[in-house]
Design a protein around this motif. Structure first.
Motif, PDB file in Angstrom:
ATOM      1  N   PHE A 188       0.833  -1.203   0.000  1.00 51.90           N
ATOM      2  CA  PHE A 188       0.000   0.000   0.000  1.00 51.90           C
ATOM      3  C   PHE A 188       0.864   1.248   0.000  1.00 51.90           C
ATOM      4  O   PHE A 188       0.658   2.167  -0.806  1.00 51.90           O
ATOM      5  CB  PHE A 188      -0.930  -0.001   1.211  1.00 51.90           C
ATOM      6  N   TYR A 189       1.832   1.313   0.890  1.00 50.36           N
ATOM      7  CA  TYR A 189       2.645   2.526   1.003  1.00 50.36           C
ATOM      8  C   TYR A 189       3.615   2.685  -0.166  1.00 50.36           C
ATOM      9  O   TYR A 189       4.010   3.805  -0.486  1.00 50.36           O
ATOM     10  CB  TYR A 189       3.390   2.540   2.334  1.00 50.36           C
ATOM     11  N   ARG A 190       3.963   1.579  -0.798  1.00 51.33           N
ATOM     12  CA  ARG A 190       4.809   1.691  -1.984  1.00 51.33           C
ATOM     13  C   ARG A 190       4.089   2.475  -3.077  1.00 51.33           C
ATOM     14  O   ARG A 190       4.704   3.248  -3.830  1.00 51.33           O
ATOM     15  CB  ARG A 190       5.192   0.304  -2.492  1.00 51.33           C
ATOM     16  N   VAL A 191       2.784   2.289  -3.163  1.00 49.77           N
ATOM     17  CA  VAL A 191       1.982   3.036  -4.135  1.00 49.77           C
ATOM     18  C   VAL A 191       1.670   4.440  -3.602  1.00 49.77           C
ATOM     19  O   VAL A 191       1.853   5.442  -4.295  1.00 49.77           O
ATOM     20  CB  VAL A 191       0.673   2.283  -4.450  1.00 49.77           C
ATOM     21  N   TRP A 192       1.198   4.516  -2.371  1.00 52.19           N
ATOM     22  CA  TRP A 192       0.759   5.785  -1.782  1.00 52.19           C
ATOM     23  C   TRP A 192       1.841   6.857  -1.828  1.00 52.19           C
ATOM     24  O   TRP A 192       1.560   8.029  -2.108  1.00 52.19           O
ATOM     25  CB  TRP A 192       0.312   5.533  -0.339  1.00 52.19           C
ATOM     26  N   THR A 193       3.096   6.449  -1.586  1.00 48.88           N
ATOM     27  CA  THR A 193       4.180   7.428  -1.550  1.00 48.88           C
ATOM     28  C   THR A 193       4.591   7.925  -2.933  1.00 48.88           C
ATOM     29  O   THR A 193       5.449   8.803  -3.046  1.00 48.88           O
ATOM     30  CB  THR A 193       5.419   6.847  -0.835  1.00 48.88           C
ATOM     31  N   ALA A 204      -4.165   9.551 -11.799  1.00 50.01           N
ATOM     32  CA  ALA A 204      -2.820   9.513 -11.224  1.00 50.01           C
ATOM     33  C   ALA A 204      -2.364   8.073 -11.029  1.00 50.01           C
ATOM     34  O   ALA A 204      -1.201   7.732 -11.263  1.00 50.01           O
ATOM     35  CB  ALA A 204      -2.796  10.266  -9.898  1.00 50.01           C
ATOM     36  N   MET A 205      -3.296   7.209 -10.626  1.00 53.24           N
ATOM     37  CA  MET A 205      -2.982   5.795 -10.455  1.00 53.24           C
ATOM     38  C   MET A 205      -2.629   5.150 -11.797  1.00 53.24           C
ATOM     39  O   MET A 205      -1.645   4.398 -11.907  1.00 53.24           O
ATOM     40  CB  MET A 205      -4.183   5.075  -9.839  1.00 53.24           C
ATOM     41  N   ALA A 206      -3.415   5.453 -12.817  1.00 58.71           N
ATOM     42  CA  ALA A 206      -3.151   4.896 -14.149  1.00 58.71           C
ATOM     43  C   ALA A 206      -1.801   5.361 -14.671  1.00 58.71           C
ATOM     44  O   ALA A 206      -1.046   4.585 -15.274  1.00 58.71           O
ATOM     45  CB  ALA A 206      -4.273   5.298 -15.099  1.00 58.71           C
ATOM     46  N   SER A 207      -1.486   6.626 -14.434  1.00 59.55           N
ATOM     47  CA  SER A 207      -0.202   7.168 -14.887  1.00 59.55           C
ATOM     48  C   SER A 207       0.960   6.463 -14.201  1.00 59.55           C
ATOM     49  O   SER A 207       1.968   6.134 -14.840  1.00 59.55           O
ATOM     50  CB  SER A 207      -0.153   8.670 -14.601  1.00 59.55           C
ATOM     51  N   VAL A 245      -0.478  -2.207  -6.630  1.00 61.29           N
ATOM     52  CA  VAL A 245      -1.642  -1.395  -7.004  1.00 61.29           C
ATOM     53  C   VAL A 245      -2.933  -2.128  -6.665  1.00 61.29           C
ATOM     54  O   VAL A 245      -3.906  -1.520  -6.190  1.00 61.29           O
ATOM     55  CB  VAL A 245      -1.590  -1.029  -8.502  1.00 61.29           C
ATOM     56  N   ILE A 246      -2.965  -3.427  -6.880  1.00 58.92           N
ATOM     57  CA  ILE A 246      -4.159  -4.216  -6.538  1.00 58.92           C
ATOM     58  C   ILE A 246      -4.431  -4.122  -5.035  1.00 58.92           C
ATOM     59  O   ILE A 246      -5.579  -3.947  -4.598  1.00 58.92           O
ATOM     60  CB  ILE A 246      -3.988  -5.677  -6.982  1.00 58.92           C
TER      61      ILE A 246
END
Length: 224
Positions: A72-77, A175-178, A190-191
């Motif tokens: 989660f934090y790998r994506v969030w950051t 932003a997630m897609a990018s 991401v999942i």
């Protein structure tokens, strides 16, 4: 040290502001680690013209966290809320005198951090990259969902009470897609991130329907 009868973070923030006699004003959550020299280094950035609120860089300590929490934090950051260099309020923020003049007191809301971020324009906020503070991530996925539900519910409450403010809208699907286009190997993380967002949306909606904005969800696993 000011002791209050009422157990309330908002009451504590407001009591501290009333008692303070100088500027800048630093607000530091009790569950973060922050060195004095980093606090001072961050405060010096308030000398930058136009900057009214500043925070040290946020370091998320994941050493005790499970794999899903790390995902989660790998994506969030890497999403805009964290990565745009203008994040303030997530544990530490420092106000210039001109920033303090922006509001009278903290309203009675869950998301005091969301409120303080939303009342300043992007070019008035700054994350200082030459200093940092440390927050301790939850240990388990359940603990993560619990605290992120509180964040989402806090943003819902802010948007209901103050519709002119925009809280919690930086991390968009675009932003997630990018991010995924740039780093397709993050698909597993991401999942996990999307799952956490889905679950917190469900839980926050349950609380919104019954107008429960008073329950304070805590992550006890990171406080041991």
């Amino acid at each position: 040290v000011i002791e209050l009868v009422q157990a309330s973070k908002i009451a504590a923030l407001n009591a501290g502001m009333r008692a303070a006699s100088g500027f800048p004003l630093a607000f530091v959550d009790a569950d973060v680690e922050l060195r004095g020299r980093d606090l001072l280094a961050a405060a010096r950035h308030l000398e930058t013209p136009g900057i009214k609120i500043v925070a040290p860089g946020l370091h998320v300590d994941l050493r005790r966290s499970s794999w899903p929490v790390r995902c989660f934090y790998r994506v969030w950051t890497q999403l805009p809320y964290f990565a745009d260099g203008r994040m303030v309020g997530s544990g530490v923020f420092i106000l210039a005198e001109s920033g303090r003049a922006r509001f009278s007191e903290f309203p009675s809301v869950i998301a005091d951090d969301g409120f303080i971020r939303a009342i300043f324009a992007r070019d008035e906020r700054l994350t200082a990259t030459d200093c940092q503070f440390r927050v301790f991530a939850p240990k388990t996925l359940g603990d993560l969902i619990r605290i992120k539900t509180r964040v989402r519910l806090g943003n819902i409450e802010l948007n209901q009470k103050y519709p002119n403010l925009t809280a919690g809208k930086e991390n968009t699907p675009g932003a997630m897609a990018s991010l995924l286009l740039r780093q397709p190997w993050l698909i597993g993380a991401v999942i996990v991130y999307i799952f956490v967002q889905w679950r917190t949306r469900q839980e926050a909606e349950k609380r919104r329907v019954i107008a429960d904005f008073s329950t304070w969800e805590r992550d006890e696993s990171s406080r041991i």
